[in-house]
Design a protein around this motif. Structure first.
Motif, PDB file in Angstrom:
ATOM      1  N   LEU A 132       0.826  -1.207   0.000  1.00 16.76           N
ATOM      2  CA  LEU A 132       0.000   0.000   0.000  1.00 16.76           C
ATOM      3  C   LEU A 132       0.866   1.266   0.000  1.00 16.76           C
ATOM      4  CD1 LEU A 132      -2.667  -1.277   2.497  1.00 16.76           C
ATOM      5  CD2 LEU A 132      -3.256  -0.263   0.292  1.00 16.76           C
ATOM      6  N   LYS A 133       1.867   1.288   0.863  1.00 15.77           N
ATOM      7  CA  LYS A 133       2.750   2.456   0.927  1.00 15.77           C
ATOM      8  C   LYS A 133       3.455   2.686  -0.405  1.00 15.77           C
ATOM      9  CE  LYS A 133       3.670   1.771   5.871  1.00 15.77           C
ATOM     10  NZ  LYS A 133       4.678   1.297   6.862  1.00 15.77           N
ATOM     11  N   ARG A 134       3.967   1.609  -0.958  1.00 10.94           N
ATOM     12  CA  ARG A 134       4.688   1.716  -2.227  1.00 10.94           C
ATOM     13  C   ARG A 134       3.745   2.182  -3.346  1.00 10.94           C
ATOM     14  NH1 ARG A 134       9.246  -1.069  -4.927  1.00 10.94           N
ATOM     15  NH2 ARG A 134       9.835  -1.906  -2.883  1.00 10.94           N
ATOM     16  N   THR A 135       2.540   1.612  -3.368  1.00 10.29           N
ATOM     17  CA  THR A 135       1.593   1.947  -4.431  1.00 10.29           C
ATOM     18  C   THR A 135       1.132   3.389  -4.341  1.00 10.29           C
ATOM     19  OG1 THR A 135       0.834  -0.365  -4.470  1.00 10.29           O
ATOM     20  CG2 THR A 135      -0.576   1.262  -5.533  1.00 10.29           C
ATOM     21  N   ARG A 136       0.873   3.865  -3.107  1.00 10.05           N
ATOM     22  CA  ARG A 136       0.475   5.267  -2.953  1.00 10.05           C
ATOM     23  C   ARG A 136       1.518   6.192  -3.578  1.00 10.05           C
ATOM     24  NH1 ARG A 136      -2.867   7.643   0.897  1.00 10.05           N
ATOM     25  NH2 ARG A 136      -2.170   9.576  -0.108  1.00 10.05           N
ATOM     26  N   LYS A 137       2.786   5.884  -3.353  1.00  3.42           N
ATOM     27  CA  LYS A 137       3.839   6.736  -3.895  1.00  3.42           C
ATOM     28  C   LYS A 137       3.913   6.638  -5.420  1.00  3.42           C
ATOM     29  CE  LYS A 137       6.569   6.692   0.349  1.00  3.42           C
ATOM     30  NZ  LYS A 137       7.766   6.170   1.043  1.00  3.42           N
ATOM     31  N   GLU A 138       3.804   5.414  -5.941  1.00  2.00           N
ATOM     32  CA  GLU A 138       3.937   5.239  -7.383  1.00  2.00           C
ATOM     33  C   GLU A 138       2.713   5.701  -8.157  1.00  2.00           C
ATOM     34  OE1 GLU A 138       5.840   1.867  -8.991  1.00  2.00           O
ATOM     35  OE2 GLU A 138       7.228   1.626  -7.310  1.00  2.00           O
ATOM     36  N   LEU A 139       1.553   5.734  -7.512  1.00  2.00           N
ATOM     37  CA  LEU A 139       0.361   6.272  -8.167  1.00  2.00           C
ATOM     38  C   LEU A 139       0.500   7.775  -8.404  1.00  2.00           C
ATOM     39  CD1 LEU A 139      -2.631   4.487  -6.377  1.00  2.00           C
ATOM     40  CD2 LEU A 139      -2.124   4.423  -8.824  1.00  2.00           C
ATOM     41  N   ASP A 140       1.335   8.413  -7.589  1.00  2.00           N
ATOM     42  CA  ASP A 140       1.605   9.852  -7.720  1.00  2.00           C
ATOM     43  C   ASP A 140       0.320  10.687  -7.661  1.00  2.00           C
ATOM     44  OD1 ASP A 140       3.333  12.052  -7.977  1.00  2.00           O
ATOM     45  OD2 ASP A 140       3.035  12.133 -10.155  1.00  2.00           O
ATOM     46  N   GLY A 141      -0.646  10.235  -6.859  1.00  2.00           N
ATOM     47  CA  GLY A 141      -1.861  11.010  -6.662  1.00  2.00           C
ATOM     48  C   GLY A 141      -2.869  10.957  -7.800  1.00  2.00           C
ATOM     49  N   LYS A 142      -2.636  10.086  -8.799  1.00  2.00           N
ATOM     50  CA  LYS A 142      -3.553  10.032  -9.944  1.00  2.00           C
ATOM     51  C   LYS A 142      -4.972   9.697  -9.510  1.00  2.00           C
ATOM     52  CE  LYS A 142      -0.009   8.585 -13.261  1.00  2.00           C
ATOM     53  NZ  LYS A 142       0.503   7.424 -14.041  1.00  2.00           N
ATOM     54  N   VAL A 143      -5.095   8.695  -8.645  1.00  2.00           N
ATOM     55  CA  VAL A 143      -6.399   8.252  -8.142  1.00  2.00           C
ATOM     56  C   VAL A 143      -6.212   7.757  -6.714  1.00  2.00           C
ATOM     57  CG1 VAL A 143      -7.347   7.592 -10.404  1.00  2.00           C
ATOM     58  CG2 VAL A 143      -6.046   5.914  -9.072  1.00  2.00           C
ATOM     59  N   PRO A 144      -7.282   7.698  -5.922  1.00  2.00           N
ATOM     60  CA  PRO A 144      -7.166   7.135  -4.577  1.00  2.00           C
ATOM     61  C   PRO A 144      -6.976   5.629  -4.618  1.00  2.00           C
ATOM     62  CG  PRO A 144      -9.430   7.790  -5.022  1.00  2.00           C
ATOM     63  CD  PRO A 144      -8.608   8.266  -6.183  1.00  2.00           C
ATOM     64  N   LEU A 145      -6.483   5.091  -3.502  1.00  2.00           N
ATOM     65  CA  LEU A 145      -6.162   3.666  -3.398  1.00  2.00           C
ATOM     66  C   LEU A 145      -7.099   2.988  -2.398  1.00  2.00           C
ATOM     67  CD1 LEU A 145      -4.291   1.272  -4.076  1.00  2.00           C
ATOM     68  CD2 LEU A 145      -2.722   2.114  -2.302  1.00  2.00           C
ATOM     69  N   ILE A 146      -7.699   1.893  -2.828  1.00  2.00           N
ATOM     70  CA  ILE A 146      -8.645   1.136  -2.006  1.00  2.00           C
ATOM     71  C   ILE A 146      -7.938  -0.058  -1.371  1.00  2.00           C
ATOM     72  CG2 ILE A 146     -10.826  -0.156  -1.986  1.00  2.00           C
ATOM     73  CD1 ILE A 146     -11.556   1.327  -4.608  1.00  2.00           C
ATOM     74  N   GLY A 147      -8.150  -0.245  -0.060  1.00  2.00           N
ATOM     75  CA  GLY A 147      -7.747  -1.467   0.627  1.00  2.00           C
ATOM     76  C   GLY A 147      -8.975  -2.323   0.856  1.00  2.00           C
ATOM     77  N   PHE A 148      -8.784  -3.578   1.248  1.00  2.00           N
ATOM     78  CA  PHE A 148      -9.969  -4.429   1.413  1.00  2.00           C
ATOM     79  C   PHE A 148      -9.684  -5.637   2.289  1.00  2.00           C
ATOM     80  CE2 PHE A 148      -7.784  -6.344  -2.198  1.00  2.00           C
ATOM     81  CZ  PHE A 148      -7.981  -7.718  -2.018  1.00  2.00           C
ATOM     82  N   CYS A 149     -10.782  -6.293   2.662  1.00  2.00           N
ATOM     83  CA  CYS A 149     -10.703  -7.606   3.304  1.00  2.00           C
ATOM     84  C   CYS A 149     -11.961  -8.372   2.945  1.00  2.00           C
ATOM     85  CB  CYS A 149     -10.557  -7.485   4.825  1.00  2.00           C
ATOM     86  SG  CYS A 149     -12.049  -6.964   5.683  1.00  2.00           S
ATOM     87  N   GLY A 150     -11.944  -9.674   3.196  1.00  2.00           N
ATOM     88  CA  GLY A 150     -13.141 -10.473   3.040  1.00  2.00           C
ATOM     89  C   GLY A 150     -14.029 -10.315   4.257  1.00  2.00           C
ATOM     90  N   ALA A 151     -15.322 -10.502   4.075  1.00  2.00           N
ATOM     91  CA  ALA A 151     -16.250 -10.453   5.205  1.00  2.00           C
ATOM     92  C   ALA A 151     -16.154 -11.755   6.002  1.00  2.00           C
ATOM     93  CB  ALA A 151     -17.670 -10.247   4.709  1.00  2.00           C
TER      94      ALA A 151
END
Length: 361
Positions: A132-151
């Motif tokens: 998540l940390k790495r992706t936030r940086k590489e997305l460079d703010g283009k779009v928000p990042l969603i995290g998830f889990c199973g119910a």
């Protein structure tokens, strides 16, 4: 915390999730980083599925693939992972060959003793946080990042069935024969899910979604007894934990697939900002049920993507008209995940049609 990441350039998804009226519906697709993309299949040729999940570098690369392919058309990225990392963190072995397989499922309530008594979420699932940390940086703010889990109910079913199922005979036997033990296990899974979601938010997830993929396997009565309490527990406790740790809250999405008879309950008492719906309910009907209490997400039948451009355009137009009826936010999506055989260019057309037909006049 947010200052550690590039500023967000497209906040359409966040605004819609909060119930704000937006100039058009934001759009993303469940499983958008997946097997329908040739660039994903290329990575999988040399890396096992859970290897990709556990490698922050690979997970980041795969997460960003659809954002790059559909530049300007997608309004969110979703971290590449799997709902079954939670059972793995709890001490169960899960294989992917090609679907999920548990070599040693839980057979009787006594088998719960085999699970880890305490789950160190940072030790067991820290690789997701790093991704998540790495992706936030590489997305460079283009779009928000969603995290998830199973119910919890969906994870419970996998842990007992040992994989997917058509009848859910084993999992439902537990519910009806051992209701107290079942609820105890569901609560235990819920606690891990809370830790996991809080960890993802602290790592940089700007929204989180809870996937109850098997919600439609329960009657509305049994959904209220077994699945709903766990979903409510997660929403309440994630928010409580974030407030206690002075971490800003993020929008929470619940996708209880096919639990259409429970939409009123989820909207009134679930504690989620967004409710995902599948294609088996008309958007206008869903809007009447929930009003403007929550944002709705969905809901085109994924198999329409096999029907050609005319079929896709007609379906998106009809969907948009339904969601725009009445007040309340809308996030465009499919009614379940995109399937492996879809032509990536047909998904592009779906996204372009959403941009066209969801625009506010």
């Amino acid at each position: 915390m947010e200052s550690a990441f590039p500023p967000l350039k497209n906040d359409l998804m966040l605004r819609a999730a909060r119930g704000e009226e937006t100039e058009r519906a934001p759009v993303w697709v469940m499983r958008q980083a997946g097997r329908y993309l040739p660039e994903f299949r290329k990575i999988r040729q040399s890396h096992e599925f859970f290897e990709v999940c556990r490698s922050p570098e690979l997970a980041t690369a795969v997460t960003i693939q659809p954002i790059e392919r559909y530049s300007g058309l997608l309004d969110a990225a979703i971290i590449f992972s799997d709902i079954l990392v939670v059972p793995q963190a709890m001490g169960m072995e899960v294989q992917m060959n090609p679907g999920p397989h548990f070599p040693e499922p839980l057979v009787t309530p006594d088998d719960v003793k085999k699970l880890s008594p305490v789950v160190d979420i940072n030790k067991e699932l820290g690789y997701v946080f790093e991704a998540l940390k790495r992706t936030r940086k590489e997305l460079d703010g283009k779009v928000p990042l969603i995290g998830f889990c199973g119910a919890p109910w969906t994870l419970f079913a996998y842990m007992i069935e040992g994989g997917g199922s058509k009848t859910f005979e084993r999992a439902k036997t537990w519910l009806f024969k051992y209701p107290e033990e079942s609820n105890a296990l569901l609560l235990r899974i819920s606690e891990v899910c809370v830790d996991f979601l809080v960890g993802q938010i602290k790592a940089g997830a700007q929204l989180v979604q809870v996937f109850d993929s098997w919600a439609d396997e329960l009657s509305s009565h049994d959904f209220r007894l077994f699945s709903f309490p766990a979903l409510q527990y997660i929403s309440r406790n994630v928010r409580t934990r974030l407030a206690a740790e002075k971490v800003p809250a993020v929008p929470m999405i619940c996708f209880a697939k096919g639990a259409n008879l429970s939409l009123e309950l989820l909207a009134e008492q679930g504690g989620y900002d967004v409710l995902g719906i599948n294609w088996q309910i008309d958007p206008a009907e869903a809007r009447k049920i929930v009003g403007d209490r929550v944002t709705l997400q969905g809901n085109m039948d994924p198999t329409v993507l096999y029907g050609g451009r005319d079929a896709i355009e007609k379906a998106v137009k009809r969907m948009a008209e339904g969601f725009k009826s009445g007040k309340g936010g809308w996030i465009a999506n499919l009614g379940h995940g995109i399937t492996p055989g879809v032509d990536p260019e047909d998904l592009r057309w779906f996204l372009e049609c959403v941009h066209k037909y969801s625009a506010r006049s």
